[in-house]
Design a protein around this motif. Structure first.
Motif, PDB file in Angstrom:
ATOM      1  N   VAL A 197       0.858  -1.182   0.000  1.00  0.00           N
ATOM      2  CA  VAL A 197       0.000   0.000   0.000  1.00  0.00           C
ATOM      3  C   VAL A 197       0.895   1.234   0.000  1.00  0.00           C
ATOM      4  CG1 VAL A 197      -1.751   1.280   1.274  1.00  0.00           C
ATOM      5  CG2 VAL A 197      -1.807  -1.226   1.244  1.00  0.00           C
ATOM      6  N   TRP A 214      -7.135   3.443   3.412  1.00  0.00           N
ATOM      7  CA  TRP A 214      -7.046   2.876   2.073  1.00  0.00           C
ATOM      8  C   TRP A 214      -7.986   1.693   1.955  1.00  0.00           C
ATOM      9  CZ3 TRP A 214      -4.474   0.462   5.874  1.00  0.00           C
ATOM     10  CH2 TRP A 214      -4.339  -0.921   5.784  1.00  0.00           C
ATOM     11  N   ILE A 235      -5.549   0.268  -5.707  1.00  0.00           N
ATOM     12  CA  ILE A 235      -5.651   0.663  -4.305  1.00  0.00           C
ATOM     13  C   ILE A 235      -6.000   2.144  -4.229  1.00  0.00           C
ATOM     14  CG2 ILE A 235      -4.405   0.899  -2.119  1.00  0.00           C
ATOM     15  CD1 ILE A 235      -2.736  -1.496  -2.916  1.00  0.00           C
ATOM     16  N   VAL A 270      -6.152   5.394  -1.846  1.00  0.00           N
ATOM     17  CA  VAL A 270      -5.534   5.899  -0.616  1.00  0.00           C
ATOM     18  C   VAL A 270      -5.879   7.373  -0.460  1.00  0.00           C
ATOM     19  CG1 VAL A 270      -3.406   6.074   0.735  1.00  0.00           C
ATOM     20  CG2 VAL A 270      -3.608   4.315  -1.032  1.00  0.00           C
TER      21      VAL A 270
END
Length: 729
Positions: A522, A561, A569, A571
């Motif tokens: 991440v 996230w 992903i 965020v």
């Protein structure tokens, strides 16, 4: 208990004022319609109105509720739809392109901070709210005035002597029988009273001035008929009720207007009765004027003076008597008025004023409530210990994982228990601590615990009930309740690790053969790499003891996230209302601007409560604060943000909709507000969930259902609640 948790915040005094406005407006309208009719009907109308006003608080609590969106919205302005967006390009995780959607016209201000000494927190305000204080002062003054009036009336009675005139007593007895009054009515002569008056709520009394000894037989008849009519209708009690209502609702101008109209109707109803019993209007007006001429201004007393010069004005009263036409109180008219004001009163009582919401905002509706207190003979299927994950499949079935009774339970869309999946143990299909549920589109169910187990639906079942595959997980795997993802038959297992005094978040991947070699990281943003807990060292061996609540300052922006079904992903740093999308290789793809909204200041009361709690936590430490590891820099500097975060959390739901939780408006902490963004970044609306859903475990967001967990603050038991919603578009 749980019903109160799911209800919106009580509106208190504003709600009561609005209910009173509904009832008083209806009464004024009915009084206007009946203005040319019998005064007795209007007298009945105002009596019922005041009785309903006294009962409004109790009726509002005991009766059903009817939501009326008539209060203004509170908190920050409603989010506005962003400018038309360009069509988002198809995502290609191999590209290094960055697509930025148009920003709002007015950029969001950055959060500031105000220095606050941690060792000397601001104490929460202990004073009574100003509005409540003003109401209390006015109510007390009115009730004291009422009590003083009752005392003065009692003094008048004590200072009076019984009427001895045989002729007057005979006339009074004849009038009492003619009006059908049961019980005795005391006739007293008062040297203080200057006009005839009626008093006594439970023991009626008629006070006569000493000048009554010189009255003619006709005046005696008029006076006794008027005063006995007050007694027959228990007008002193009605007056007392009206004054109590004025004391309670003194802040409402319509209450004073209603009290004035009620006084007019009361006297006109008595005048109407005197005329109906045969008194000539001209004679009655003459006697009334003569009595008023002999009277002088009396100090307020809980009584009904006959010759008063105000409320109602004597001149208008005399004109009404002289111009009076024979009117008889119609039973049908009285019945219609009674029914109409009763309906208005019940409507006002069940009306629950709620804050009006923008057109793009919808409130989710409870569709299922699952759980019990665990006290008594409730079925074990509905008793939860520690719910760690909730989810729903495309058929609306609800899945609940419980750590204390290691299993997954299945409920139908209405919350009725269907079956247990798995049980406690170490074998296939058994659990030690299930913490995540993932229903797949093909009907399979992934359950993560000490291992990852895939359940499939057998031919004889309507739900996943047979073990299809089991994957082992590393012994260091965490047991946090984070949402796993299934993308292109790859299972993404969220995890974190500490490296060099910081935290790294990533996904371990599982395929057909189990754990895969690649790991999805991440991207770091905001405070995402900050340690999840603070601790202090214990003993020479270097052991540590964790301390909750010190790794992040109250109201500080927190990064969050989630993963999309596209395998990307999302965020956000919480500092600004911007969401950043990354490919699995951390390549930036685009930035999504959230709906335009101004940052709100931290409410004073919430700041004070948080500072007091933070100070208590620091005071409880057995070591100095500077010896605690991973304390948030803001806490060490004694700084608390003076504006709320742009958002609280990010969740990706069905159809890759992004659910961005906003900080609730002041006074609405028991609700959850979610801005919903379509995958292309356009704003789809805001969904308000009327319950304080827990953040851990995270709620599940489906196409038209939200499933979350609510904890009873008294018994600390979990209840699973499902909500249905329909977005504005």
């Amino acid at each position: 208990m749980m019903d109160s948790l799911l209800a919106p915040d009580s509106l208190g005094m504003p709600g009561l004022v609005i209910r009173a406005t509904i009832l008083l407006s209806a009464a004024l309208a009915l009084a206007w319609l009946a203005r040319k009719g019998s005064a007795g009907v209007r007298h009945l109308l105002w009596t019922m109105t005041f009785a309903l006003l006294l009962g409004l608080p109790a009726l509002s609590l005991l009766g059903p509720s009817w939501d009326v969106p008539i209060l203004p919205s509170s908190g920050s302005p409603a989010p506005q739809r962003p400018s038309p967006l360009v069509e988002a390009p198809a995502l290609d995780v191999a590209t290094d392109a960055r697509v930025t959607l148009p920003a709002p016209d007015t950029p969001l201000p950055k959060a500031g901070s105000a220095a606050v000494a941690v060792a000397d927190p601001v104490s929460p305000p202990r004073s009574i709210p100003l509005a409540l204080l003003l109401w209390g002062i006015g109510c007390t003054a009115a009730l004291v005035s009422l009590g003083v009036g009752a005392v003065r009336c009692a003094r008048l009675v004590r200072g009076a002597s019984p009427l001895r005139d045989p002729s007057g007593l005979r006339q009074a007895e004849a009038v009492r029988r003619r009006l059908g009054i049961r019980g005795d009515v005391r006739l007293l002569v008062s040297p203080t009273a200057t006009t005839p008056m009626t008093g006594g709520i439970w023991r009626p009394v008629v006070l006569l001035p000493t000048s009554s000894a010189e009255w003619s037989r006709e005046r005696w008849s008029v006076v006794l008929t008027h005063e006995m009519t007050h007694v027959h209708r228990r007008d002193v009690l009605r007056q007392f009720m009206a004054r109590v209502v004025v004391a309670i609702y003194w802040i409402h101008p319509l209450t004073w207007l209603a009290a004035r109209f009620a006084a007019v109707a009361r006297e006109e109803a008595c005048d109407e009765k005197v005329l109906a019993l045969g008194t000539r209007p001209s004679d009655y007006a003459t006697h009334l004027l003569a009595l008023a001429a002999d009277a002088h201004t009396e100090r307020p007393a809980l009584s009904l003076p006959m010759g008063q010069r105000a409320h109602p004005p004597l001149e208008k009263r005399v004109l009404a008597i002289l111009n009076a036409h024979p009117r008889h109180r119609s039973t049908m008219a009285a019945g219609l008025v009674a029914v109409a004001i009763s309906i208005a009163g019940m409507s006002a009582a069940v009306a629950r004023p709620v804050r009006s919401v923008p057109a793009d905002t919808v409130t989710a509706v409870v569709s299922a409530r699952i759980g019990s207190s665990g006290i008594g003979a409730e079925s074990d299927e509905y008793i939860f210990g520690d719910v760690t994950s909730v989810a729903a499949d495309r058929q609306g079935r609800i899945y609940v994982a419980d750590r204390l009774t290691p299993s997954v339970r299945v409920f139908d869309p209405d919350g009725e228990f269907m079956a247990w999946i798995g049980r406690e143990g170490e074998g296939p299909g058994e659990f030690t601590w299930p913490v995540d549920i993932l229903p797949a589109a093909d009907g399979k169910l992934f359950v993560r615990g000490s291992r990852i187990t895939t359940f499939a639906t057998s031919a004889l079942s309507a739900y996943p009930d047979s073990v299809a595959e089991t994957w082992s997980i590393p012994p260091y795997a965490n047991a946090d309740s984070w949402r796993a993802r299934l993308v292109d038959d790859i299972y993404y297992y969220p995890h974190y690790s500490w490296r060099h005094e910081s935290t790294e978040y990533f996904y371990m991947t599982y395929g057909a053969g189990g754990l895969m070699s690649d790991t999805v990281h991440v991207p770091e943003m905001g405070d995402l790499s900050r340690s999840p807990t603070a601790y202090y060292r214990v003993g020479p061996g270097g052991g540590g003891r964790m301390v909750d609540g010190l790794n992040s300052a109250p109201f500080a922006p927190r990064a969050d996230w989630d993963m999309t079904g596209h395998g990307t992903i999302i965020v956000g740093d919480g500092e600004t209302y911007r969401l950043h999308e990354f490919a699995l290789g951390r390549e930036p793809l685009r930035t999504i601007e959230g709906p335009e909204m101004k940052r709100r200041a931290v409410p004073r009361a919430e700041r004070a409560d948080s500072m007091r709690a933070l100070d208590a936590r620091i005071d409880s430490l057995p070591v100095p604060l500077d010896e605690v590891v991973h304390v948030a820099p803001e806490i060490l500097r004694g700084e608390i943000p003076d504006s709320l975060p742009a958002f609280n959390s990010i969740h990706v739901g069905a159809s890759d909709r992004m659910w961005v939780e906003r900080w609730p408006a002041e006074g609405m902490a028991s609700l959850r507000h979610y801005d919903v963004l379509e995958y292309d970044g356009s704003y789809a609306g805001t969904v308000v969930v009327p319950a304080p859903l827990l953040a851990d475990p995270p709620p599940f967001f489906g196409e038209d259902v939200i499933v979350g967990v609510v904890m009873d603050p008294t018994f600390e038991v979990h209840t699973v609640v499902a909500f249905r919603f329909r977005l504005p578009r």
